[in-house]
Scaffold this motif. Structure first.
Motif, PDB file in Angstrom:
ATOM      1  N   ILE A  30       0.851  -1.202   0.000  1.00 53.15           N
ATOM      2  CA  ILE A  30       0.000   0.000   0.000  1.00 53.15           C
ATOM      3  C   ILE A  30       0.889   1.257   0.000  1.00 53.15           C
ATOM      4  O   ILE A  30       0.677   2.194  -0.785  1.00 53.15           O
ATOM      5  N   ALA A  34       1.094   3.711  -3.271  1.00 53.02           N
ATOM      6  CA  ALA A  34       0.612   5.078  -3.013  1.00 53.02           C
ATOM      7  C   ALA A  34       1.749   6.096  -3.174  1.00 53.02           C
ATOM      8  O   ALA A  34       1.578   7.143  -3.815  1.00 53.02           O
ATOM      9  N   ILE A 154      -3.824  -7.339  -4.611  1.00 52.07           N
ATOM     10  CA  ILE A 154      -2.659  -6.565  -5.051  1.00 52.07           C
ATOM     11  C   ILE A 154      -2.201  -7.022  -6.438  1.00 52.07           C
ATOM     12  O   ILE A 154      -1.868  -6.204  -7.298  1.00 52.07           O
TER      13      ILE A 154
END
Ligand SMILES: [Zn+2]
Length: 183
Positions: A30, A34, A154
């Motif tokens: 993550i 990001a 993912i």
């Protein structure tokens, strides 16, 4: 380079974390994705300047890495991965083309803004422009470690990113020419 290419670089960094510490894999993924994409949100402001910090992200990422090493949990690892990915993104944009609608016809030589020196770093054009075929190929190569190491949502996100990159690459030049009023 495309935001997706930078996202794949962030995911590749996360894949390395996942191999070392599987329990932190999701936090790293993550953070990496990001952080890889985040600087390009400035496409809505002054692109490659407002949220691109080649020097400052790097300066903050180093102590964040140290903290994640000493106090290893999902927050410190997620934040460190975010900052490393954002730093690599900002630094590597200097290796691409210019932030123009049609970089293949642009006289601009801006790559990315280096706030600490208050000037633009020149565009090296190793990747000629965002959405160039070599940009797509580079992104696909960086996606591979993530596709091997991660599964589930993912991996699905990475496959979706490759599809988005492909569509962007196919339409990049005609749309850029239209926006720049060239053809
Ligand atoms: Zn960028």
């Amino acid at each position: 380079m495309m935001a997706t290419t930078h996202g794949f670089v962030g995911l590749a960094i996360a894949a390395a974390v996942a191999v070392i510490a599987p329990e932190l894999a999701v936090a790293a993924a993550i953070g990496g994705i990001a952080g890889g994409i985040f600087p390009d949100l400035d496409v809505l402001a002054e692109h490659r300047r407002t949220l691109h910090f080649p020097g400052y992200y790097t300066m903050v990422a180093l102590p964040a890495l140290g903290l994640a090493y000493v106090v290893t949990d999902v927050v410190t690892v997620g934040v460190a991965t975010f900052l490393v990915a954002a730093a690599v993104h900002s630094l590597s944009d200097a290796l691409g083309g210019t932030p123009s609608a049609a970089p293949w016809k642009s006289d601009l030589d801006h790559g990315v803004y280096f706030h600490a020196a208050d000037r633009w770093l020149p565009a090296k054009r190793w990747i000629r422009y965002d959405g160039a075929p070599e940009d797509f190929a580079l992104g696909a190569v960086f996606a591979l470690p993530g596709l091997v190491v991660f599964d589930g949502s993912i991996r699905y996100l990475a496959l979706t990113g490759i599809a988005v990159s492909l569509v962007y690459t196919v339409f990049r030049r005609p749309i850029g020419n239209a926006v720049a009023g060239l053809e």
